[in-house]
Structure formats: structure tokens, C-alpha cells
Design a protein around this motif. Structure first.
Motif, PDB file in Angstrom:
ATOM      1  N   ASP A 104       3.769 -20.464  46.852  1.00 43.59           N
ATOM      2  CA  ASP A 104       4.964 -20.551  45.705  1.00 43.59           C
ATOM      3  C   ASP A 104       5.191 -21.992  45.516  1.00 43.59           C
ATOM      4  O   ASP A 104       6.281 -22.286  44.736  1.00 43.59           O
ATOM      5  CB  ASP A 104       6.181 -19.866  46.290  1.00 43.59           C
ATOM      6  N   THR A 119       5.264 -12.700  43.128  1.00 48.10           N
ATOM      7  CA  THR A 119       4.011 -11.912  42.929  1.00 48.10           C
ATOM      8  C   THR A 119       3.864 -11.371  41.861  1.00 48.10           C
ATOM      9  O   THR A 119       3.191 -10.078  41.953  1.00 48.10           O
ATOM     10  CB  THR A 119       3.979 -10.877  44.490  1.00 48.10           C
ATOM     11  N   ASP A 174       1.556  -7.519  41.422  1.00 46.64           N
ATOM     12  CA  ASP A 174       2.208  -6.403  41.585  1.00 46.64           C
ATOM     13  C   ASP A 174       1.789  -4.937  40.838  1.00 46.64           C
ATOM     14  O   ASP A 174       2.374  -4.072  41.233  1.00 46.64           O
ATOM     15  CB  ASP A 174       3.631  -6.601  41.376  1.00 46.64           C
ATOM     16  N   CYS A 182      -5.954 -13.310  48.007  1.00 44.59           N
ATOM     17  CA  CYS A 182      -5.217 -12.683  47.275  1.00 44.59           C
ATOM     18  C   CYS A 182      -4.356 -11.753  48.173  1.00 44.59           C
ATOM     19  O   CYS A 182      -3.464 -10.901  47.491  1.00 44.59           O
ATOM     20  CB  CYS A 182      -5.771 -12.045  46.027  1.00 44.59           C
ATOM     21  N   ASP A 190      -1.700 -10.515  51.401  1.00 49.02           N
ATOM     22  CA  ASP A 190      -0.224 -11.123  51.913  1.00 49.02           C
ATOM     23  C   ASP A 190      -0.148 -10.496  53.232  1.00 49.02           C
ATOM     24  O   ASP A 190       0.059  -9.318  53.538  1.00 49.02           O
ATOM     25  CB  ASP A 190       0.938 -10.994  51.153  1.00 49.02           C
TER      26      ASP A 190
END
Length: 317
Positions: free
Chosen positions: A173, A240, A244, A291, A293
Motif C-alpha cells: 500500500d 485491494t 476483489d 498477488c 495475501d
């Protein structure tokens, strides 16, 4: 030239880089609080890879030259105890990137011992998802993997570990619009940035993201006496949204040790993707890194904690 916050008035070339934190490194420029500038950043391997590179080139990468950061920049008036406010304005990606499994590095280094290299050719303007294979495309979100200021302690400090003053945090971020607050420990702060990525999952589990050279434009300002104990940041919105839309596949690791649970969650996802999408385990691991998490889902129900790993299904749409 204008020093207005929305108009960069100077550019720091990537030739002005260093590969470790040392408050004795002479600043390349001085800025006043509130000024905006653009810094040209090399990729994490310092340009070692090119579109013709192969996995054999991993062995010749110089570990002493990884994660070069551009700078340092002296911020006039910055003193120990202040916070350096870094507003990330924008990125200008290069369009070329790489991801690698590097022997003896990464969360599952004991399971993946052979080198593997994937090269990316993505649209630097449209920033459409980067193509991994015929059936897998990774949404992009450019950000700075290494961003920080000099430590108070004298001498050279390794660039790889993140520190209380920032550095190689690899927080996805640190993207356009984010406001980052760093604790200043030396006069002028001595700000540097680099290790830019086109995309990464939280955890960067194999040790690399989509490593990609790019320019970053930032505004540097001061909050007098406002140093946080550790870096903190504010994002401009959801973090995200690029992942999403189609939901997630998720695996878990459960046990008394968070690192072991993280390894179990990632191993479970590598196995799941290999079976579900007929991927080589090495490719599944690379995709998890760029990619997927890692999330701590529970840390109160002793003696066991829960770590989850989320993989976005949009990659295969």
C-alpha cells in the motif's frame, strides 16, 4: 522552477543510488518542506535482468547490490523527533519486470531449492494486468518496496531488513495517494526510495514481487515533534479493489507459531493452485508472491493462532 506540491520541480536520476543505510552518505539534493520531486528508481536487482535473461542469471546476481535506493534527500529543517511526511503522488513504470525463486530465500526456501525466473512485459501506460501465462493475468498496483530515512546509529546497515525508520518494508500500500509518516533520527532525515514493484501480494512470500524499475513522484513535508515509534500511513481508499471483483480462494495454517502457520497456509495454497489450475508448483509459488495475501486471522485463542492465505480468483478470469 516551481516548487508547488503538484508540480515536480526536479528529478533525481537513478545513478544517485546506494545499497545500504548510512547517515554518512552525502545527500544528492536539499529540498524545503512541502516540495515535490521525482526519483528514478532501479529495480531490486539494479538492472541485472533484461528481456533475454534466464534462470541461470540468478546465480550471477551480486547480493551486495540488491535493493538500490535513490537518494538520500536532505529535507531542510528536519530534526530528530520530527516526522517526515511522504505523500506518494504517482509512478511512471518501465513496462519490464521480473519475479524469481532465489535459492535459500523466501518463506518456503526449503521446499523450492532450484532457481526460477519469470519475465514480465506489461503495458506501462494502460497498466492492464500483467500476463503470467495463457490463463493467468495479474492486476497491477505500482508501489515502492523500500522507502525510508537514515538511522541514528553510525555506519553501514544492511538494506534488506526493514527497520524502525522504514526501509525494505515491502508494504503493497505504499502506492499512489498514500501518506507515509517516518520517524526522523538525523538532521535532514536523509530520505531514499527504491525497490519499486508493479504488483505484490501481502507477504511477498517467495521473496520477490513483480520487480520493476520506475519513477516515483513524492512530496516531502515535516510534522515537527511528531515522530511515530514506527512508520505509519494513511491510504486514500480501499487497498485491494484491483483484486476483489471475483472473490478469493483461501487456505489456513493453525498452530502455536505464527511463522509455521504462515508457511502451512502458503504451502496449502501452492498445493491447491497446482491441482485446481494444473500449475507447476514453482509457478503457483511465484503467483502467490505477486498477488496472494497472508493475513493473521486470529491471535487470541491460545495456544493456537490462525494465519490465512487469500488468492484472488480474478487472476484466472
Amino acid at each position: 522552477m516551481s516548487g508547488h506540491a503538484d508540480t515536480p520541480w526536479r528529478t533525481i536520476h537513478s545513478a544517485h543510488h546506494h545499497c545500504g543505510w548510512d547517515n554518512a552518505i552525502a545527500p544528492v539534493t536539499t529540498v524545503a518542506p512541502g516540495e515535490t520531486l521525482t526519483l528514478q528508481c532501479l529495480d531490486a536487482a539494479g538492472g541485472h535482468y533484461n528481456p533475454e535473461s534466464t534462470a541461470a542469471d540468478i546465480a550471477t546476481m551480486d547480493p551486495a547490490r540488491v535493493n538500490p535506493v535513490t537518494g538520500p534527500v536532505f529535507v531542510d529543517g528536519a530534526e530528530p523527533g520530527d516526522a517526515l511526511k511522504v505523500t506518494i503522488r504517482d509512478f511512471a513504470p518501465s513496462g519490464f519486470g521480473w519475479s524469481a525463486i532465489i535459492p535459500d530465500f523466501g518463506l518456503l526456501a526449503d521446499q523450492f531449492t532450484a532457481p526460477r525466473l519469470h519475465l514480465w512485459d506489461y503495458d506501462r501506460t494502460a497498466r492492464t494486468p500483467g500476463v503470467f501465462s495463457t490463463h493467468a493475468r495479474v492486476p497491477l498496483k505500482p508501489f515502492a518496496g523500500t522507502i525510508g530515512v537514515a538511522l541514528a546509529e553510525p555506519g553501514a546497515h544492511d538494506i534488506i531488513p526493514p527497520r524502525r525508520t522504514g526501509g525494505n518494508m515491502d508494504i503493497r500500500d505504499m502506492a499512489a495517494g498514500t501518506e507515509l509518516y517516518l520517524p526522523v533520527e538525523v538532521a535532514g532525515a536523509l530520505f531514499s526510495v527504491g525497490d519499486t514493484h508493479a504488483a505484490q501480494g501481502d507477504g511477498e512470500v517467495c521473496g520477490t514481487a513483480i520487480e520493476s524499475a520506475m519513477d516515483i513522484t513524492v512530496t516531502l513535508d515535516l510534522v515537527k515533534g511528531g515522530a511515530p515509534a514506527f512508520p505509519r500511513f494513511s491510504t486514500p481508499g480501499p487497498v485491494t479493489r484491483h483484486l476483489d471483483a471475483k472473490g478469493y480462494e483461501a487456505t489456513t495454517g493453525i498452530g502455536p507459531d505464527l511463522m509455521t502457520a504462515a508457511r502451512d497456509a502458503v504451502s496449502g495454497m501452492v498445493d491447491h493452485l497446482s491441482r485446481w489450475r494444473d500449475l507447476a508448483p514453482e509457478d503457483a509459488y511465484l503467483l502467490c508472491s505477486v498477488c496472494g495475501d497472508l493475513r493473521i486471522s486470529e491471535v487470541v485463542d491460545a495456544p493456537n493462532w490462525v494465519v490465512s492465505f487469500y488468492f484472488p480468483r480474478i487472476v484466472f478470469e
